[in-house]
Design an enzyme around this catalytic site. Structure first.
Site, PDB file in Angstrom:
ATOM      1  N   CYS A 298      -6.485  -3.946   6.494  1.00 22.07           N
ATOM      2  CA  CYS A 298      -7.615  -3.021   6.390  1.00 22.07           C
ATOM      3  C   CYS A 298      -8.743  -3.555   5.523  1.00 22.07           C
ATOM      4  O   CYS A 298      -9.914  -3.271   5.773  1.00 22.07           O
ATOM      5  CB  CYS A 298      -7.141  -1.659   5.873  1.00 22.07           C
ATOM      6  SG  CYS A 298      -6.562  -1.656   4.151  1.00 22.07           S
TER       7      CYS A 298
ATOM      8  N   CYS B  58       0.836  -1.201   0.000  1.00 25.27           N
ATOM      9  CA  CYS B  58       0.000   0.000   0.000  1.00 25.27           C
ATOM     10  C   CYS B  58       0.869   1.248   0.000  1.00 25.27           C
ATOM     11  O   CYS B  58       0.604   2.216  -0.721  1.00 25.27           O
ATOM     12  CB  CYS B  58      -0.931  -0.005   1.215  1.00 25.27           C
ATOM     13  SG  CYS B  58      -2.092   1.388   1.257  1.00 25.27           S
TER      14      CYS B  58
END
Length: 384
Positions: A193, A95
């Site tokens: 997440c 990410c």
């Protein structure tokens, strides 16, 4: 601005430092939940609202950027592909590589901004010549230099980490409360997440489907069954579902994931100990460590720079261990041959106690003291 306390305080400090600040919330999920479940998940509609309220308190413009398609195509796709290949990825590293310091940073730069400031716990040191070094945060418990190491020097030059001087999370929360930010007591986000319920195996099964296969011991005996080898990782002990204990009564761990035959191999703990690591796709902050790389006679010798003393960290919250590293012009192998794939690699040998449970796909981050020197992705690990 994720909607949490760290990014809110980072924005506040950037404003206080006199920068022209714009708050951006990244929408990373295509089907965002209305609310988070305690500390699980992130980027919910609730989080976007919290980020907006923090921006209002700070008096800065606020936008939501939809990066969900890019997130799905890079971070989530890499996560699935790596597990499907029997490797163990770190989605936070990907990410930072593809979203925060590529998609977000590139878009910000195109719009005329000089840098992206985030709430990461890491410290930047500027040298006399203007170049920048990435260092650990003084908050050892929250230090995120490990997951930031993939960004490299060019992206670091356009990044700011205002929380770099905070030694504790309590100090950050107190700063938020003092500034009237309502997120001062909001719980931190943990786990992956995009797997908000924490069930990674269930997420993989939903995306990759059921693929029944065998669990074998190192002698080749069938000792159990599984629903997909992709759901297992080297070093895993829990959740193996074995029908009977080992003959010697000792605990068994995953020592290999063979995706070509859809087989999970288990064995005793000592088989997990390694003292050599080969890694690929190296990124260096300190070019002086790399030096000139010899590329001749690569078929018979590990063309590489000389060995340098460093510390190696394999997990985000793991302890660094003493090691030696040398840069290679490709991915080094156990036989000493370096694959010339055009992508720099590195080779590590531990100089202290061996590491346990090192899996392909993990990030190998190289430090000198608190300074991050470089990072690469583990391709192989063995006992030399």
């Amino acid at each position: 601005m994720s909607g949490g306390v760290d990014s809110a305080v980072a924005a506040a400090l950037a404003v206080e430092a006199g920068h022209d600040v714009v708050g951006v919330h990244m929408a990373l999920s295509r089907n965002r939940d209305q609310f988070r479940t305690g500390s699980r998940g992130c980027c919910s509609i609730e989080d976007a609202g919290d980020a907006r309220r923090a921006a209002d308190v700070l008096g800065i413009p606020y936008y939501v950027w939809d990066l969900s398609e890019r997130f799905e195509e890079t971070v989530v796709a890499d996560f699935l592909s790596e597990y499907e290949s029997g490797r163990t990825p770190n989605p936070c590293v990907r990410c930072n590589e593809h979203i925060k310091f590529e998609a977000l940073l590139d878009k910000a730069t195109a719009l005329g901004f000089d840098a992206v400031a985030t709430g990461h716990y890491a410290r930047v040191v500027t040298r006399g010549d203007g170049s920048r070094e990435l260092h650990r945060s003084p908050n050892a418990e929250k230090d995120q230099s490990y997951v930031l190491a993939v960004m490299g020097p060019d992206r670091l030059a356009r990044a700011m980490f205002p929380l770099g001087g905070f030694a504790t999370k309590a100090e950050v929360r107190a700063e938020a409360e003092r500034r009237g930010l309502s997120v001062s007591a909001k719980p931190d986000s943990y786990d992956i997440c995009f797997v908000a319920d924490g069930d990674t195996r269930g997420f993989l099964r939903d995306r990759l489907g059921s693929r029944p296969g065998e669990v074998r011991d190192v002698e080749g005996n069938v000792v159990g069954e599984h629903d997909g080898a992709y759901a297992y990782t080297v070093g895993q002990r829990k959740g193996l579902g074995l029908g009977r204990p080992a003959a010697d009564g000792r605990a068994r761990y995953v020592v290999d994931v063979q995706t070509s035959t859809n087989t999970v191999v288990v064995g005793p703990a000592e088989l997990l100990s390694v003292d050599r690591v080969a890694a690929e796709k190296a990124v260096w902050f300190d070019s002086s460590l790399v030096g000139p790389v010899e590329t001749t006679h690569v078929e018979t010798s590990p063309a590489a720079t000389t060995w340098r003393d460093v510390e190696l960290q394999i997990r985000a919250h793991g302890s660094p261990v003493p090691a030696q590293v040398r840069a290679t012009p490709g991915t080094p192998g156990r036989d000493g041959v370096v694959a010339h794939d055009g992508v720099p690699g590195l080779e590590l040998r531990l100089t202290g106690a061996p590491l346990r449970g090192v899996a392909a796909g993990q990030s190998a981050v190289v430090y000198r003291g608190t300074q991050v020197l470089g990072q690469a992705t583990v391709a192989d690990a063995w006992r030399g």
